[in-house]
Design a protein around this motif. Structure first.
Motif, PDB file in Angstrom:
ATOM      1  N   LYS A   1       6.301  30.033  28.818  1.00 53.03           N
ATOM      2  CA  LYS A   1       7.294  30.963  29.346  1.00 53.03           C
ATOM      3  C   LYS A   1       8.443  31.102  28.344  1.00 53.03           C
ATOM      4  CE  LYS A   1       5.220  31.682  33.294  1.00 53.03           C
ATOM      5  NZ  LYS A   1       3.983  30.966  33.000  1.00 53.03           N
ATOM      6  N   PRO A   2       8.261  31.974  27.350  1.00 53.23           N
ATOM      7  CA  PRO A   2       9.326  32.144  26.361  1.00 53.23           C
ATOM      8  C   PRO A   2      10.571  32.756  26.980  1.00 53.23           C
ATOM      9  CG  PRO A   2       7.635  33.820  26.087  1.00 53.23           C
ATOM     10  CD  PRO A   2       7.114  32.847  27.103  1.00 53.23           C
ATOM     11  N   ARG A   3      11.740  32.352  26.448  1.00 55.43           N
ATOM     12  CA  ARG A   3      13.006  32.875  26.977  1.00 55.43           C
ATOM     13  C   ARG A   3      13.214  34.320  26.562  1.00 55.43           C
ATOM     14  NH1 ARG A   3      11.810  27.693  28.226  1.00 55.43           N
ATOM     15  NH2 ARG A   3      13.555  26.607  29.196  1.00 55.43           N
ATOM     16  N   VAL A   4      12.658  34.701  25.423  1.00 54.27           N
ATOM     17  CA  VAL A   4      12.803  36.068  24.926  1.00 54.27           C
ATOM     18  C   VAL A   4      11.420  36.597  24.584  1.00 54.27           C
ATOM     19  CG1 VAL A   4      13.790  37.553  23.138  1.00 54.27           C
ATOM     20  CG2 VAL A   4      15.103  35.585  23.995  1.00 54.27           C
ATOM     21  N   VAL A   5      11.089  37.778  25.067  1.00 60.89           N
ATOM     22  CA  VAL A   5       9.849  38.459  24.718  1.00 60.89           C
ATOM     23  C   VAL A   5      10.226  39.715  23.950  1.00 60.89           C
ATOM     24  CG1 VAL A   5       7.763  39.574  25.575  1.00 60.89           C
ATOM     25  CG2 VAL A   5       8.685  37.554  26.748  1.00 60.89           C
ATOM     26  N   TYR A   6       9.800  39.799  22.720  1.00 60.61           N
ATOM     27  CA  TYR A   6      10.172  40.926  21.867  1.00 60.61           C
ATOM     28  C   TYR A   6       9.197  42.086  22.068  1.00 60.61           C
ATOM     29  CZ  TYR A   6      13.273  37.640  19.530  1.00 60.61           C
ATOM     30  OH  TYR A   6      14.259  36.712  19.259  1.00 60.61           O
ATOM     31  N   ALA A   7       9.740  43.234  22.361  1.00 65.04           N
ATOM     32  CA  ALA A   7       8.913  44.420  22.539  1.00 65.04           C
ATOM     33  C   ALA A   7       8.364  44.880  21.197  1.00 65.04           C
ATOM     34  CB  ALA A   7       9.735  45.533  23.171  1.00 65.04           C
TER      35      ALA A   7
END
Length: 345
Positions: free
Chosen positions: A312-318
């Motif tokens: 569960k990454p804190r940031v998901v880059y589009a």
């Protein structure tokens, strides 16, 4: 042709760290690795947050009082793949031994209660974080996720690890049992706090948790346990009330077989050293024949565990050309998600 099951010696650490001193505790870690190898061990396991020591200050006073320890605790926590981490890995390689290391992991601005499994070649087999820090630990440490509930194939069998009161979480334990764990590292801090208080956090309950894990999971349990040194008490305890709360020693390392039997004579609670036991993974077969909770002794038609092991990454880059919800610009967001057979949310 008969299958040969691994037989080897394991070692559990019972010792005090060089509290709030990253470099000195790494030095002591390496010395214990070398001692275990000389003793014939193929695996050595270290206590919870062995580096740089367990943050007892969180239990001894108000949060504002403990804040003076936060900076040195951060500064002396270990970064994965740092110079200090690599020193331990190199020691594992030089001694040709598998190392299960407990440490406070620093990742950017946050800390996590972490464990690493290092191979005899000095490679990182796995790192993990405690899923839910216990009680006041949450004021210091962040949480892991489902990817931290994993069991790993090694030349010593299938090895997994948990910390402290993760061993009181039935679903967490069951997730590990279901992965055919054979050797489990149960890492503990010293059992030194609130020893005489009404609510017991002492060895009776905690060692019972390790022993029960061995019986329920039909696996070997290596349970290292730290000690509290006089130096640590002098650093942490400023009042008679605090000195009454945190006791010297508190070491209760243990090693259990898959039938719950103790396989090593314990050290005195105030002594430092290594516990050794010779284990034979063939013993697991008989235990599993009696009761395999995730196999023939289960009732999946009545109870099942849903385990989400996705990180569960804190940031998901589009991706380029996608909006934040993952869709192309102008595309309406879907209102539901369909899964293929066998997939889970």
């Amino acid at each position: 042709m008969a299958i040969e099951h691994p037989r080897y010696r394991v070692a559990a650490v019972q010792a005090a760290p060089e509290f709030l001193n990253l470099e000195a505790t790494v030095d002591k870690t390496i010395a214990l690795i070398e001692e275990a190898a000389r003793g014939g061990a193929s695996l050595i396991a270290f206590p919870e947050t062995w580096i740089p020591g367990y943050p007892w200050f969180a239990w001894l006073g108000a949060p504002i009082w403990g804040m003076k320890f936060i900076q040195p605790y951060h500064d002396n926590s270990m970064v994965i793949d740092s110079v200090q981490f690599e020193r331990v890995a190199q020691a594992a390689s030089r001694s040709n031994i598998t190392v299960a290391l407990g440490f406070s992991e620093k990742d950017a601005g946050s800390l996590y209660i972490a464990q690493a499994i290092l191979s005899p070649e000095g490679k990182t087999i796995a790192t993990r974080r405690k899923l839910k820090p216990t009680h006041v630990e949450r004021a210091i440490f962040g949480e892991g996720d489902g990817s931290d509930l994993a069991v790993h194939d090694t030349n010593l069998g299938r090895i997994g690890a948990l910390c402290c009161w993760e061993h009181l979480q039935p679903l967490t334990k069951y997730a590990m049992y279901a992965q055919n764990e054979q050797v489990h590292i149960a890492a503990w801090p010293s059992f030194s706090l609130y020893v005489d208080a009404a609510y017991a956090l002492g060895p009776e309950v905690n060692n019972a948790a390790s022993r029960l894990y061995a019986v329920e999971g039909q696996c070997f349990v290596v349970a290292p346990c730290a000690t509290v040194s006089q130096k640590m008490i002098d650093m942490l305890c400023e009042t008679p009330e605090q000195q009454a709360l945190l006791k010297l020693g508190g070491g209760h390392a243990q090693i259990y077989g898959p039938d719950g039997r103790s396989l090593a004579d314990p050290l005195p609670p105030d002594a430092e050293g290594l516990l050794y036991a010779d284990i034979d993974l063939a013993a697991i077969t008989l235990a599993k024949a009696a009761a395999d909770p995730a196999g023939h002794y289960s009732r999946p038609d009545v109870t099942q565990l849903l385990l989400d092991r996705n990180p569960k990454p804190r940031v998901v880059y589009a991706k380029h050309g996608q909006s934040a919800n993952g869709n192309s610009p102008g595309m309406r967001a879907v209102e539901h998600t369909e899964f293929e057979e066998g997939e889970q949310a």
